[in-house]
Design an enzyme around this catalytic site. Structure first.
Site, short mmCIF file in Angstrom:
data_model
loop_
_atom_site.label_atom_id
_atom_site.label_comp_id
_atom_site.label_asym_id
_atom_site.label_seq_id
_atom_site.Cartn_x
_atom_site.Cartn_y
_atom_site.Cartn_z
N HIS A 352 0.80 -1.23 0.00
CA HIS A 352 0.00 0.00 0.00
C HIS A 352 0.83 1.28 0.00
CE1 HIS A 352 -3.94 -1.89 0.76
NE2 HIS A 352 -3.24 -2.75 1.47
N LYS A 535 -8.13 13.74 4.71
CA LYS A 535 -7.26 12.56 4.70
C LYS A 535 -6.26 12.75 5.82
CE LYS A 535 -6.36 13.72 0.32
NZ LYS A 535 -6.51 12.55 -0.50
N ARG A 536 -5.43 11.73 6.10
CA ARG A 536 -4.40 11.93 7.11
C ARG A 536 -3.53 13.12 6.73
NH1 ARG A 536 -4.07 7.96 11.24
NH2 ARG A 536 -2.23 9.04 11.96
N LYS A 541 0.97 14.39 1.14
CA LYS A 541 -0.38 14.71 0.66
C LYS A 541 -0.54 16.21 0.44
CE LYS A 541 -2.35 10.69 3.10
NZ LYS A 541 -2.98 9.82 2.10
N THR A 643 -8.50 6.52 -2.00
CA THR A 643 -9.86 5.99 -2.18
C THR A 643 -10.86 7.12 -1.94
OG1 THR A 643 -9.75 5.21 0.10
CG2 THR A 643 -9.40 3.58 -1.62
N LYS A 647 -14.53 8.32 -3.82
CA LYS A 647 -15.79 8.63 -3.14
C LYS A 647 -16.32 10.00 -3.57
CE LYS A 647 -13.95 5.98 0.66
NZ LYS A 647 -13.04 6.06 1.83
#
Ligand code: NBG
Length: 801
Positions: A352, A535-536, A541, A643, A647
């Site tokens: 992952h 998100k985290r 990110k 993911t 969504k």
């Protein structure tokens, strides 16, 4: 006698359980009491399909899938069950008869937060799809007493509070007092020919707790089996008799520590002795359990790969390789090579992340002390790898044990039949980078399985308005066959449909706006674009890039407030690992920017910044259906898949993103006109790395320069001007994720987004097409593909495709 399996009697069943399970009368019952009663009534309806699924699996002697995962980020369980069983209306009516509001009762359930983020939530979506497709499967994990911490903010700083979901009773699980296994640690090994006897020095018991996982309309129900650690002996009587009560309870405390708390880091938590114990604890219990089930019906363990497929979710259960080999050799008399072949034929591994700090390694010393027999077998597996490498003439042979470390990725890869990445780009990069040597030794082993999300939770349940519109236009089959959404694509050209689609979005936004007002006392306008990054919090990110762009936009508005601005509400959500200081600094900066922007009368409604604390699955279910813009802006090559991106698209948000992870495939599906792609590609990121100087990029960008100077001068923290220097210092010293290099491209993309949003019709068209064309990202498609290409199992007749 009432028939409680009849849907018609749900109301009666709720009343029955309120009295007989909860012990309350309706007039004395709180929302929690009603929730417990409703949970029981709903759970009762799962029992028959659950038993039936097990019966059919045995009768047809089907191959079973075991999904081993350290994390399952389930969110609310009741909500899922009510949704999958189609009981919402009946439950609403039953509760309303007592003057009780169904939504309030649902809100009372704490999230089951037994996971950090991506990989754990993926595991939860996979469970749903496995049941929906009727694939006989077990999820195996740990029943943590404390899930992911709760986040709050104190003057903008993240504060962590322990989470205690089990204290608020929840009654989904079945405690299996009889289903226990001994798990050993430490001790020594005595060799006896090719076999060995491992005498452990410490033992705990793993006890099973089962949660039924119903598929759509409960046509099939699987089991999530979570292990809780219990002491082998509760009390040391000797110290107890001497009056040393604390010492006497020590074994209990020690054992229970193993399943006490989820490690709150999704990428860097390595080298912790307790974590290695957790990993072995749940892996060993799961393997003993599944072998027992196999041996009940099969005499010959050589048939294991034809009856059992085990999926290792990341390297956390990678000790399954040596453990299965150990059970086969020391327990069942196999020779090493045969044991290895059986294990390798049964196990599979999903990777992952490529971030080097997240690839697990353990010191050989810790491994030898904790699991001495396994360390021996790891060396044997390593020899086998060396032999295979020689046979395939691979020059720089990869090693499992190197520099006194056990490399769990290499171990998992070597012991697996198939190894998969989670998006096309990620899988290519796996082949080119971290696993390039192993890929040469075992060229047919790596394959791609692009992630997906369950449409039951992430559309049907969380977006009632859109669900109803879709049902009206194309019927209900999309719920289990999501690519049917394509049928609404032509309606993107139908003005009336677009209006209805956007009215639903507006409705969702209004609910969110009310919630923001209630929980944070911030007024936001539903006319503004809702721009969401949830998100985290992680440097790759690039929430920082979003924060800097927000500050730059505020500057531009202040300079020229009367220009034709597209109003925006920037929404952030996410937790930082408690020890990840750089991420926590970014949180504080965002919160300070929010205070400044939200209180600036010149900016007004043109820009608002909202960061609700304690982002979790339930909050995502509110935010995602209300989003206009989805921020997926990681440094290309770093986000394995994502993911959340799926969504959002499914719920009609348009993406602004880099060509990273599954964004690449989302762009292919929705088409280049319906997504805003910007920034460097993974290859360009690689090329830019040599001689990268952050300051050069800042110098080229007057917009970024201004923001950096403001932060340096304490504009966002006047009471403590140096507060955000650490963020700047890190950026200038080591902008590894290239925020500065991509900043201008991001700024320009956002201004294009502004123009896009201002054209209401064109935007609505894009939004509709995002929903219509993202059906491929259903986890049903992903799971069917795992079933075909990795596990070799088919979905049962009678279950839905
Ligand atoms: C995450 C990746 C995401 C990916 C999910 C599910 C971990 C360690 N990794 O990009 O960062 O979508 O896994 O595959 O949770």
């Amino acid at each position: 006698m009432k028939d409680f399996n009849d849907t018609g009697s749900l109301a009666g069943s709720i009343e029955f359980h309120l009295a007989h399970t909860v012990g309350k009368t309706p007039d004395a019952a709180s929302n929690s009491d009603w929730r417990l009663a409703l949970s029981r009534a709903v759970r009762d309806k799962l029992i028959d399909p659950w038993f039936e699924a097990t019966r059919r699996t045995y009768k047809q002697d089907r191959k079973r899938v075991y999904y081993l995962s350290m994390e399952f980020l389930l969110g609310r369980i009741l909500e899922d069950a009510v949704n999958n069983l189609g009981l919402e209306e009946k439950a609403t009516a039953a509760l309303a008869a007592h003057g009780v509001n169904f939504n309030d009762v649902m809100q009372d359930e704490p999230d089951a937060a037994l996971g950090n983020g991506g990989l754990g939530r993926l595991a939860a979506c996979f469970l749903d799809s496995l049941s929906c497709l009727g694939i006989p499967a077990y999820g195996y994990g740990i029943r943590y007493a404390h899930g992911l911490f709760k986040q709050s903010f104190d003057d903008g700083r993240q504060i962590e509070v322990a989470e205690d979901w089990l204290r608020h009773q929840h009654n989904w699980e079945f405690e299996r007092a009889e289903c226990v296994y001994d798990i050993g640690f430490g001790g020594h090994v005595t060799e006896k020919g090719s076999r060995a006897v491992w005498t452990s020095s410490d033992q705990v018991m793993a006890q099973a707790y089962d949660t039924p996982i119903p598929g759509w309309q409960a046509s099939w129900t699987n089991t999530l089996r979570l292990w809780s650690a219990k002491p082998k002996k509760i009390f040391d009587l000797e110290p107890f008799n001497r009056g040393e009560y604390m010492e006497a309870a020590a074994p209990e405390v020690l054992a229970e520590t193993i399943s006490r708390v989820l490690y709150p880091d999704d990428s860097t938590e390595i080298g912790k002795a307790l974590r290695l114990k957790q990993e072995y604890f749940f892996t060993a219990a799961s393997l003993q359990d599944l072998l027992r089930r196999f041996l009940n019906h099969n005499g010959d363990l050589r048939a294991l790969p034809s009856k059992v497929a085990i999926q290792m979710n990341d390297t956390h259960p990678a000790i399954a390789g040596p453990e299965l080999i150990r059970l086969l050799i020391d327990g069942h008399g196999f020779e090493f090579d045969d044991a290895f072949d059986i294990a390798q034929g049964t196990l599979n591994y999903t990777n992952h992340t490529l971030l080097p700090e997240a690839l697990e390694t353990w010191d050989t010393q810790l491994m030898s002390e904790t699991l001495p027999r396994h360390m021996q077998l790891i060396e044997r597996v390593d020899d086998r790898l060396a032999r295979d490498a020689r046979a395939s003439n691979v020059g720089s042979a990869p090693r499992i044990v190197e520099n006194e470390k056990v490399n769990m990725g290499t171990l998992a890869f070597t012991c697996a039949n198939k190894v998969n990445g989670v998006s096309a780009l990620h899988t290519d990069l796996m082949k080119q980078t971290v696993f390039s040597d192993l890929h040469q030794v075992y060229p047919n082993r790596i394959l791609n399985q692009t992630n997906g999300v369950t449409p039951r939770r992430w559309l049907h349940s969380c977006n009632e308005g859109l669900r109803n519109l879709l049902n009206e236009k194309i019927g209900t089959e999309w719920v289990c066959d999501l690519e049917q959404l394509e049928k609404i694509a032509p309606l993107a050209d139908d003005a009336e449909f677009r209006d209805r689609f956007m009215a639903i979005k507006r409705d969702n936004k209004q609910k969110l706006a009310t919630w923001i007002k209630e929980t944070m006392d911030i007024d936001v306008s539903v006319d503004a674009m809702f721009d969401v990054q949830i998100k985290r919090i992680h440097e790759y990110k690039r929430q920082l890039m979003n924060a800097l762009e927000t500050a730059a936009l505020a500057n531009a508005i202040r300079r020229n407030p009367d220009a034709d601005w597209t109003p925006r509400v920037k929404i952030f959500g996410g937790k930082a690992a408690p020890a990840y200081l750089d991420a926590k600094n970014i949180i504080r900066l965002i919160n300070d920017i929010a205070v400044s922007v939200n209180n600036d009368p010149v900016i007004g409604d043109r820009l608002k910044v909202v960061y609700p604390p304690n982002y979790n699955v339930s909050m995502a279910e509110i935010l995602i259906p209300s989003a206009d813009l989805s921020e997926q802006i990681s440094t290309a090559g770093k986000e394995a898949s994502g993911t959340g991106n799926m969504k959002f698209a499914l719920n009609g948000a348009v993406t602004v993103g880099t060509l990273d992870g599954a964004n690449v495939e989302i762009a292919e599906h929705v088409g280049p006109d319906n997504i805003y792609i910007f920034g460097m590609t993974a290859d360009q990121v690689q090329d830019a790395r040599d001689g990268y100087v952050t300051q050069n990029y800042i110098d080229q960008s007057p917009i970024l320069t201004e923001v950096i100077n403001q932060i340096r001068d304490g504009f966002y923290s006047p009471e403590e001007t140096t507060r955000h220097w650490p963020v700047l210092e890190k950026l200038l010293r080591d902008d590894y994720f290239m925020v500065a290099a991509d900043f201008d491209a991001y700024w320009k993309a956002q201004r294009k987004v502004d123009k896009g949003f201002a054209d209401k019709d064109a935007w609505a068209r894009m939004a509709v097409l995002n929903t219509a064309l993202s059906g491929w990202f259903s986890s049903d498609r992903t799971i069917q593909s795992y079933a075909d290409e990795i596990w070799g199992v088919d979905s049962l007749s009678g279950a839905r495709k």
